[in-house]
Structure formats: structure tokens, C-alpha cells
Design an enzyme around this catalytic site. Structure first.
Site, PDB file in Angstrom:
ATOM      1  N   THR A  21       4.078  -0.925   5.638  1.00 30.44           N
ATOM      2  CA  THR A  21       4.784  -1.836   4.536  1.00 30.44           C
ATOM      3  C   THR A  21       6.110  -1.071   4.033  1.00 30.44           C
ATOM      4  O   THR A  21       6.348  -0.730   3.509  1.00 30.44           O
ATOM      5  CB  THR A  21       4.378  -2.391   3.430  1.00 30.44           C
ATOM      6  OG1 THR A  21       3.162  -2.965   4.003  1.00 30.44           O
ATOM      7  CG2 THR A  21       5.037  -3.721   2.631  1.00 30.44           C
ATOM      8  N   LYS A  37       6.055 -10.180   5.602  1.00 32.70           N
ATOM      9  CA  LYS A  37       4.919  -9.405   4.805  1.00 32.70           C
ATOM     10  C   LYS A  37       5.472  -9.136   3.311  1.00 32.70           C
ATOM     11  O   LYS A  37       4.572  -9.011   2.382  1.00 32.70           O
ATOM     12  CB  LYS A  37       4.787  -7.735   5.076  1.00 32.70           C
ATOM     13  CG  LYS A  37       3.914  -6.582   4.949  1.00 32.70           C
ATOM     14  CD  LYS A  37       2.871  -6.846   4.261  1.00 32.70           C
ATOM     15  CE  LYS A  37       2.217  -6.164   3.911  1.00 32.70           C
ATOM     16  NZ  LYS A  37       0.198  -6.905   3.012  1.00 32.70           N
ATOM     17  N   LYS A  65       5.899  -1.367  -5.470  1.00 34.08           N
ATOM     18  CA  LYS A  65       7.380  -0.937  -4.155  1.00 34.08           C
ATOM     19  C   LYS A  65       7.509  -1.553  -3.760  1.00 34.08           C
ATOM     20  O   LYS A  65       9.213  -1.851  -3.969  1.00 34.08           O
ATOM     21  CB  LYS A  65       6.928   0.394  -3.489  1.00 34.08           C
ATOM     22  CG  LYS A  65       6.298  -0.552  -2.306  1.00 34.08           C
ATOM     23  CD  LYS A  65       5.746   0.618  -1.013  1.00 34.08           C
ATOM     24  CE  LYS A  65       5.047  -0.354   0.344  1.00 34.08           C
ATOM     25  NZ  LYS A  65       4.281   0.397   1.297  1.00 34.08           N
TER      26      LYS A  65
HETATM   27  N1  NDP Z   1      -4.371  -0.615   0.966  1.00 32.95           N
HETATM   28  C1  NDP Z   1      -4.125  -2.071   1.408  1.00 32.95           C
HETATM   29  O1  NDP Z   1      -5.245  -2.845   1.044  1.00 32.95           O
HETATM   30  C2  NDP Z   1      -2.796  -2.065   1.590  1.00 32.95           C
HETATM   31  C3  NDP Z   1      -1.822  -0.999   2.928  1.00 32.95           C
HETATM   32  N2  NDP Z   1      -0.704  -1.386   3.774  1.00 32.95           N
HETATM   33  C4  NDP Z   1       0.125  -0.656   3.621  1.00 32.95           C
HETATM   34  O2  NDP Z   1      -0.069   0.059   4.244  1.00 32.95           O
HETATM   35  C5  NDP Z   1      -0.006   1.503   4.332  1.00 32.95           C
HETATM   36  C6  NDP Z   1      -0.288   2.252   3.846  1.00 32.95           C
HETATM   37  O3  NDP Z   1      -1.710   2.159   2.464  1.00 32.95           O
HETATM   38  P1  NDP Z   1      -2.873   3.359   1.825  1.00 32.95           P
HETATM   39  O4  NDP Z   1      -3.360   2.948   3.783  1.00 32.95           O
HETATM   40  O5  NDP Z   1      -2.971   2.350   1.246  1.00 32.95           O
HETATM   41  O6  NDP Z   1      -1.490   3.859   1.720  1.00 32.95           O
HETATM   42  P2  NDP Z   1      -2.218   5.987   1.338  1.00 32.95           P
HETATM   43  O7  NDP Z   1      -1.150   6.351   0.121  1.00 32.95           O
HETATM   44  O8  NDP Z   1      -3.563   5.961   0.635  1.00 32.95           O
HETATM   45  O9  NDP Z   1      -1.886   6.513   2.021  1.00 32.95           O
HETATM   46  C7  NDP Z   1      -0.161   6.879   2.510  1.00 32.95           C
HETATM   47  C8  NDP Z   1      -0.397   7.587   3.505  1.00 32.95           C
HETATM   48  O10 NDP Z   1       1.175   7.606   3.748  1.00 32.95           O
HETATM   49  C9  NDP Z   1       0.992   9.567   4.085  1.00 32.95           C
HETATM   50  N3  NDP Z   1       2.216  10.030   3.643  1.00 32.95           N
HETATM   51  C10 NDP Z   1       3.005   9.455   1.681  1.00 32.95           C
HETATM   52  N4  NDP Z   1       3.975  10.293   1.718  1.00 32.95           N
HETATM   53  C11 NDP Z   1       3.941  11.192   2.782  1.00 32.95           C
HETATM   54  C12 NDP Z   1       5.258  11.786   2.939  1.00 32.95           C
HETATM   55  N5  NDP Z   1       6.073  11.783   2.278  1.00 32.95           N
HETATM   56  N6  NDP Z   1       5.417  12.848   4.616  1.00 32.95           N
HETATM   57  C13 NDP Z   1       4.304  11.977   5.387  1.00 32.95           C
HETATM   58  N7  NDP Z   1       3.206  10.947   4.556  1.00 32.95           N
HETATM   59  C14 NDP Z   1       3.086  10.450   3.995  1.00 32.95           C
HETATM   60  C15 NDP Z   1       0.206   9.492   2.798  1.00 32.95           C
HETATM   61  O11 NDP Z   1      -0.234  11.390   3.433  1.00 32.95           O
HETATM   62  P3  NDP Z   1      -1.324  12.154   3.040  1.00 32.95           P
HETATM   63  O12 NDP Z   1      -2.765  11.987   3.811  1.00 32.95           O
HETATM   64  O13 NDP Z   1      -1.461  13.251   3.230  1.00 32.95           O
HETATM   65  O14 NDP Z   1      -1.214  11.739   1.394  1.00 32.95           O
HETATM   66  C16 NDP Z   1      -1.530   8.716   4.020  1.00 32.95           C
HETATM   67  O15 NDP Z   1      -1.452   9.670   5.217  1.00 32.95           O
HETATM   68  C17 NDP Z   1       1.596   0.647   3.484  1.00 32.95           C
HETATM   69  O16 NDP Z   1       2.240   0.819   3.256  1.00 32.95           O
HETATM   70  C18 NDP Z   1       0.822  -0.418   2.150  1.00 32.95           C
HETATM   71  O17 NDP Z   1       2.306  -1.058   1.195  1.00 32.95           O
HETATM   72  C19 NDP Z   1      -1.141  -2.855   3.853  1.00 32.95           C
HETATM   73  C20 NDP Z   1      -1.576  -3.356   3.900  1.00 32.95           C
HETATM   74  C21 NDP Z   1      -3.486  -3.189   3.166  1.00 32.95           C
HETATM   75  O1  SSN Z   2      -0.261  -5.286   1.751  1.00 32.86           O
HETATM   76  C1  SSN Z   2      -1.421  -5.069   1.237  1.00 32.86           C
HETATM   77  C2  SSN Z   2      -2.237  -5.991   0.972  1.00 32.86           C
HETATM   78  C3  SSN Z   2      -2.913  -6.656   0.551  1.00 32.86           C
HETATM   79  C4  SSN Z   2      -3.639  -7.395   1.477  1.00 32.86           C
HETATM   80  O2  SSN Z   2      -3.673  -8.366   2.328  1.00 32.86           O
HETATM   81  O3  SSN Z   2      -4.849  -7.755   1.139  1.00 32.86           O
END
Ligand code: NDP
Ligand code: SSN
Length: 282
Positions: free
Chosen positions: A85, A160, A228
Site C-alpha cells: 500500500t 485501496k 500512513k
Molecule cells: N497487515 C495487514 O493487515 C495489511 C497490510 N497491507 C499493506 O501491506 C504492506 C505490508 O504490511 P505488513 O506485512 O502488515 O507490514 P510489516 O510491517 O509486517 O512488513 C513490512 C515489510 O517491509 C519490509 N521493510 C520495511 N522497511 C524496509 C526498508 N527500508 N527496506 C526494505 N524492507 C523494508 C519489512 O522487512 P523486515 O522484515 O526486515 O522488517 C517487511 O518485510 C503494507 O504496505 C501494508 O499497508 C495491506 C493489507 C492488509
Molecule cells: O490495508 C489493510 C487493511 C486491512 C483489511 O483490509 O482488512
């Protein structure tokens, strides 16, 4: 989110190569049969299609366009699908850099949290190269239950951010209701039950309500990721549309972050409300 998505692709028999900044988080995927490469560039050069799932616009840009980023391994015939996202400007910048290599670009943020990611029930909001969309459709169908193709790059991101804007306001409203019910002597668990049976029922309320009542916020969607997107401020500003409810909700997510709740589930926003109520009573 990236780990369960990759895991489902491996289980479906796809040949998967992974990279993550913290390498140890790849271990469960390697034990399922994935290969590891030492940089996004090396992943991109060894794969036909590369999926990126990053925390925020800054990390999505860095991993795609920075030193040893995916763009360095891209070439004609390859595809890059960014499922993070991000915001409109970042998605367009990444798309421009990827397509400058001759490769194709699709933005494909997802609706659905940790559990739908594990269960292969995400909703993909895609935009960009339509032939890449068609090419990766079978992979999206492994990871998700539905997919939308929305046209030009930027439309997937806008969709989104609109959905997250609605979700963020709903959560704050729900938190206000739970807190108020307690203050007037009702059992908030009963409020959750009543809501679950009426027209305003949403899976999110039934899923998060019982733990919110216990002041527990096991992270599915981190609060920092809700905040964010600034409650959809990007799309709203682009057309000068007021979003007073979402903007007020966003203020509460900011307070929650300042209380140290950034990495907890976004339902922890109720704690910011509790703090606000407490300070208004002094
Ligand atoms: N969680 C949810 O319910 C949902 C999340 N999203 C979106 O999906 C994405 C991921 O979410 P989520 O998995 O929860 O987030 P996390 O914070 O758990 O994971 C984020 C990932 O980004 C990596 N990362 C962060 N900063 C850097 C950097 N500077 N360089 C390289 N890698 C980096 C992390 O690596 P490392 O492991 O090294 O920290 C990790 O692999 C986001 O954009 C979120 O908005 C969308 C729908 C639902
Ligand atoms: O971006 C994540 C939102 C979580 C959801 O869609 O349930």
C-alpha cells in the site's frame, strides 16, 4: 503479509525465490522449498515475475528503485507487481522506473488482512499493464478470492486508500461506541453481539470487538500502516473533497502513535480515545 502470500504460491507448486531485509524471516519459506537471493535485483533477474510487499512508500521505492533494487534486475519480458500500500506519486515513480527497463508494471494493493492472506482470500486492486494483469491472474487467484483491474496506474492505489479511509473511520466509530457503552453501564460484549446481528454488521467488528473489550490488540494490521495513508488525504486533496469524519479519525490514529501503539493492531486506536476521555475529565 508477504510471507503467507509467498507460502500459498509455494504450496500451489510455483517456483519461488525470495528476499527480505531481515533474512531470518525467510526461513519458514525456505523450509517450504523457496530459494533465497541476496538482493531485490538478483530476485528480479532470476524470476519472470517479481512481487513486492513492503511496509510503506519509502521502502517500496527503495526496494524497487534503490541500489541493488529490483529495477536493476528487470528487462523486457519480465513483470513487477507491487502489492504494497503506497501513494499515487510513489506508485507512478516505481512504475516509470520499472518500465524504463522494458519490463511491465502492475500495482496491486490488497484488501484483507493477515488471516485472509493465510487463507488465500485477499482482494487484489490492480492497475497498470493489462497484459501483465492477465499473465499473473492465475497467481493472484492462488493468493486471493477476487481481483479488480482498474485501468491506469494510480487507480489501484486510490481504491485501496478509499477503502482504508472508510475502514479507519468505522474502527474509530466502533471504539467510541464500545467506550460509551461501558460508561453508561452496558456490557460492551453485548454491544458487539447486538451490532453483529443488525444491518451495520461488519466482519471487522465481530473479529476485533471481543479483544478490544479486553484491551488486547494482537497485530493483524499495524496501526502505523493505517495512519500512513492519512485517512485518504491524497485522493481527497487531488479533487478538493472534504473528508471531515476520516480526517478526525486520523487525528486519533496520530495520538495512538504518539502513545507508542504504532506496531499494535489498528484497533488499539481505542486506547487513544480512552486517553482523550480521561484528559477531558481532569
Ligand atoms: N497487515 C495487514 O493487515 C495489511 C497490510 N497491507 C499493506 O501491506 C504492506 C505490508 O504490511 P505488513 O506485512 O502488515 O507490514 P510489516 O510491517 O509486517 O512488513 C513490512 C515489510 O517491509 C519490509 N521493510 C520495511 N522497511 C524496509 C526498508 N527500508 N527496506 C526494505 N524492507 C523494508 C519489512 O522487512 P523486515 O522484515 O526486515 O522488517 C517487511 O518485510 C503494507 O504496505 C501494508 O499497508 C495491506 C493489507 C492488509
Ligand atoms: O490495508 C489493510 C487493511 C486491512 C483489511 O483490509 O482488512
Amino acid at each position: 503479509m508477504g510471507a503467507p502470500m509467498a507460502s500459498n504460491l509455494i504450496k500451489a507448486g510455483c517456483d519461488i525465490t525470495v528476499w527480505n531485509r531481515t533474512k531470518s524471516k525467510c526461513d519458514p519459506l525456505l523450509s517450504l522449498g523457496a530459494k533465497f537471493e541476496s538482493s531485490p535485483a538478483r530476485v528480479a533477474s532470476s524470476c519472470d515475475v517479481t512481487f513486492a510487499m513492503l511496509a510503506d512508500p519509502e521502502s517500496a521505492f527503495e526496494v524497487a528503485c534503490g541500489a541493488n533494487g529490483a529495477a536493476e534486475g528487470m528487462a523486457a519480458g519480465k513483470g513487477y507487481v507491487d502489492v504494497s500500500t503506497v501513494d499515487d506519486a510513489t506508485s507512478k515513480l516505481i512504475g516509470k522506473r520499472i518500465t524504463s527497463t522494458g519490463a511491465s508494471f502492475l500495482e496491486a494493493p490488497v484488501s484483507g488482512s493477515k488471516k485472509p492472506a493465510e487463507d488465500g482470500l485477499l482482494i487484489f486492486l490492480t492497475a497498470g499493464d493489462e497484459s501483465l494483469y492477465k499473465r499473473v491472474a492465475p497467481l493472484l487467484d492462488v493468493m486471493g478470492k477476487s481481483r479488480f483491474y482498474l485501468g491506469d496506474v494510480g487507480n489501484g492505489t486510490a481504491m485501496k486508500l478509499v477503502v482504508n479511509m472508510v475502514m479507519g473511520s468505522m474502527m474509530v466509530s466502533f471504539a467510541e461506541g464500545l467506550l460509551l457503552s461501558e460508561k453508561v453501564g452496558l456490557d460492551p460484549n453485548t454491544v458487539v453481539e447486538v451490532i453483529s446481528q443488525g444491518a451495520i454488521n461488519a466482519p471487522m467488528f465481530s473479529l476485533k470487538g471481543p479483544s478490544m473489550v479486553k484491551a488486547a490488540y494482537p497485530t493483524a494490521f499495524p496501526l502505523k500502516h493505517q495512519q500512513k495513508s492519512k485517512a485518504g488525504a491524497g485522493p481527497a486533496e487531488s479533487v478538493s473533497q472534504p473528508i471531515p469524519t476520516a480526517a478526525a479519525a486520523n487525528e486519533l490514529y496520530k495520538v495512538a502513535k504518539s502513545l507508542g501503539l504504532a506496531d499494535q493492531d489498528f484497533s488499539a486506536v481505542i486506547e487513544a480515545l480512552k486517553a482523550k476521555v480521561q484528559s477531558s475529565q481532569h
